[in-house]
Scaffold this motif. Structure first.
Motif, PDB file in Angstrom:
ATOM      1  N   THR A 174       0.862  -1.187   0.000  1.00 23.70           N
ATOM      2  CA  THR A 174       0.000   0.000   0.000  1.00 23.70           C
ATOM      3  C   THR A 174       0.895   1.232   0.000  1.00 23.70           C
ATOM      4  OG1 THR A 174      -0.086   0.205   2.412  1.00 23.70           O
ATOM      5  CG2 THR A 174      -1.701  -1.269   1.386  1.00 23.70           C
ATOM      6  N   ALA A 175       0.284   2.384  -0.012  1.00 27.08           N
ATOM      7  CA  ALA A 175       1.057   3.622   0.009  1.00 27.08           C
ATOM      8  C   ALA A 175       1.891   3.738   1.280  1.00 27.08           C
ATOM      9  CB  ALA A 175       0.117   4.815  -0.119  1.00 27.08           C
ATOM     10  N   ASP A 176       1.417   3.123   2.357  1.00 25.09           N
ATOM     11  CA  ASP A 176       2.103   3.251   3.652  1.00 25.09           C
ATOM     12  C   ASP A 176       2.881   1.999   4.058  1.00 25.09           C
ATOM     13  OD1 ASP A 176       0.990   5.836   4.063  1.00 25.09           O
ATOM     14  OD2 ASP A 176      -0.883   4.883   4.702  1.00 25.09           O
ATOM     15  N   GLN A 177       2.747   0.929   3.287  1.00 28.18           N
ATOM     16  CA  GLN A 177       3.377  -0.334   3.705  1.00 28.18           C
ATOM     17  C   GLN A 177       3.946  -1.091   2.512  1.00 28.18           C
ATOM     18  OE1 GLN A 177       1.206  -4.202   5.044  1.00 28.18           O
ATOM     19  NE2 GLN A 177       1.578  -3.023   6.922  1.00 28.18           N
ATOM     20  N   ARG A 178       5.182  -1.515   2.653  1.00 28.88           N
ATOM     21  CA  ARG A 178       5.834  -2.327   1.630  1.00 28.88           C
ATOM     22  C   ARG A 178       5.816  -3.778   2.093  1.00 28.88           C
ATOM     23  NH1 ARG A 178       6.296  -1.457  -3.531  1.00 28.88           N
ATOM     24  NH2 ARG A 178       8.371  -1.580  -4.462  1.00 28.88           N
TER      25      ARG A 178
ATOM     26  N   ARG B  16       5.775  -0.518   8.398  1.00 26.45           N
ATOM     27  CA  ARG B  16       6.191   0.059   7.115  1.00 26.45           C
ATOM     28  C   ARG B  16       6.736  -1.023   6.182  1.00 26.45           C
ATOM     29  NH1 ARG B  16      10.405   3.210   7.154  1.00 26.45           N
ATOM     30  NH2 ARG B  16       9.842   4.130   5.133  1.00 26.45           N
ATOM     31  N   HIS B  17       7.427  -1.988   6.737  1.00 30.87           N
ATOM     32  CA  HIS B  17       7.969  -3.091   5.947  1.00 30.87           C
ATOM     33  C   HIS B  17       7.532  -4.413   6.581  1.00 30.87           C
ATOM     34  CE1 HIS B  17      10.573  -0.666   3.356  1.00 30.87           C
ATOM     35  NE2 HIS B  17      10.862   0.049   4.432  1.00 30.87           N
ATOM     36  N   VAL B  18       6.901  -5.262   5.780  1.00 30.83           N
ATOM     37  CA  VAL B  18       6.426  -6.565   6.254  1.00 30.83           C
ATOM     38  C   VAL B  18       7.052  -7.650   5.379  1.00 30.83           C
ATOM     39  CG1 VAL B  18       4.428  -8.086   6.536  1.00 30.83           C
ATOM     40  CG2 VAL B  18       4.246  -5.648   7.111  1.00 30.83           C
ATOM     41  N   LEU B  19       7.660  -8.625   6.031  1.00 25.93           N
ATOM     42  CA  LEU B  19       8.227  -9.771   5.318  1.00 25.93           C
ATOM     43  C   LEU B  19       7.274 -10.952   5.445  1.00 25.93           C
ATOM     44  CD1 LEU B  19      10.420 -11.422   3.867  1.00 25.93           C
ATOM     45  CD2 LEU B  19      11.522 -11.766   6.104  1.00 25.93           C
ATOM     46  N   VAL B  20       6.822 -11.484   4.318  1.00 26.26           N
ATOM     47  CA  VAL B  20       5.969 -12.670   4.297  1.00 26.26           C
ATOM     48  C   VAL B  20       6.775 -13.830   3.736  1.00 26.26           C
ATOM     49  CG1 VAL B  20       3.841 -13.704   3.407  1.00 26.26           C
ATOM     50  CG2 VAL B  20       3.923 -11.249   3.920  1.00 26.26           C
TER      51      VAL B  20
END
Length: 303
Positions: free
Chosen positions: A17-21, A281-285
């Motif tokens: 999203t605009a706020d989350q990578r 802000r940054h999420v690793l899946v």
């Protein structure tokens, strides 16, 4: 040279999203289709170095495929005993690696008991999830990810028996991510970790009712549960339908086929219902993969 391959960690424009990578660790690209090859490949190498003459597995799923693949690379014969409920496609994939497939019993427990009756002193039994050697191998994916992306604010993965979770957390602590929360996703009907956290002790489910059979451990490992006391672990559940839809979205957006067990983590990340995911802000899946489900299977499950 390791049996597993180094996999990319890619930023997903579709899932961000605009706020989350949102970043995806593409373990579905492992040669046998899942992250299992990291830990199992490592365990097989260690046992081969100790003189094992044959490798044994009682998994008709991704663990059995990984043992078969590793055995072929190590030049060791492999025997995989699966229950009668195992579908033909996984058995075909295991045999393709040159492993002997024996069908026995109506459950994994019966298949495993038969396997143990065949065990010789020079055989090595490779557990699908509850073995420190596996966790050592799985930890390597985080060591890679730490060099491929910014430091995440949350890590999301699927939980079955807890082998992936134990290895990922071991890796997170090794690279200095010990204060990064872990979101542990399960499908409803295969949520033994969620039930254990709620009860404050290890819980054994009466049965598995989810279609995400790769998450179908009725009880998570003691090590995985112990990690919940040592690290910020947030357990969450998604429905089978949400997991399947996530798989179809991965196929559409990233041209990769993964199992509902893997889709559970993607679904949890995309729902963002867990508070730690709403402000990250940054999420690793961890896109853990899985080769037991075909695209046709996903379409059928989706109705």
């Amino acid at each position: 040279m390791a049996i597993h391959m180094t996999t990319p960690t890619v930023a997903s424009d579709a899932f961000s999203t605009a706020d989350q990578r949102v970043w995806l660790k593409l373990e579905a690209l492992q040669p046998c289709g899942s992250f299992k090859l990291r830990g199992i490949g490592h365990a097989c190498e260690v046992h081969a170095g100790r003189g094992a003459k044959r490798l044994l597995s009682s998994s008709g799923g991704n663990a059995g495929m990984a043992v078969a693949y590793a055995g072929k690379r190590l030049g060791l014969p492999v025997v995989v005993v699966v229950p009668e409920t195992t579908r033909e496609w996984p058995k075909t994939l295991i045999r393709r690696q040159g492993a002997e497939v024996i069908v026995h019993g109506t459950s994994w427990m019966e298949a495993n008991e038969h396997l143990m009756s065949l065990r010789q002193p020079t055989d090595a039994f490779i557990h699908p999830f509850d073995d420190p050697l596996l966790w050592d191998g799985h930890a390597s994916m985080i060591e890679e990810a730490a060099t491929q992306m910014p430091r995440p604010d949350a890590v999301v993965l699927s939980v079955g028996g807890g082998g992936l979770m134990s290895g990922v957390l071991q890796g997170m602590h090794a690279v200095g991510w010990q204060d990064v929360p872990l979101v542990a996703a399960e499908t409803i009907g295969a949520d033994s970790l969620n039930a254990s956290i709620a009860a404050g002790e290890l819980v054994t489910l009466e049965g598995i009712t989810s279609i995400a059979t790769s998450l179908g451990a009725r009880r998570v490992s003691e090590r995985a549960f112990a990690w919940t006391k040592q690290h910020a672990v947030v357990a969450t559940t998604v429905s089978d339908a949400e997991a399947v839809q996530a798989c179809l979205t991965v196929a559409k957006e990233h041209r990769l086929i993964v199992e509902p067990a893997c889709g559970a983590a993607v679904a949890a990340a995309l729902k963002r219902s867990v508070p730690v995911l709403q402000h990250a802000r940054h999420v690793l899946v961890i896109l853990c993969g899985g080769a037991c489900a075909t695209y046709e299977d996903l379409q059928a499950w989706a109705g």
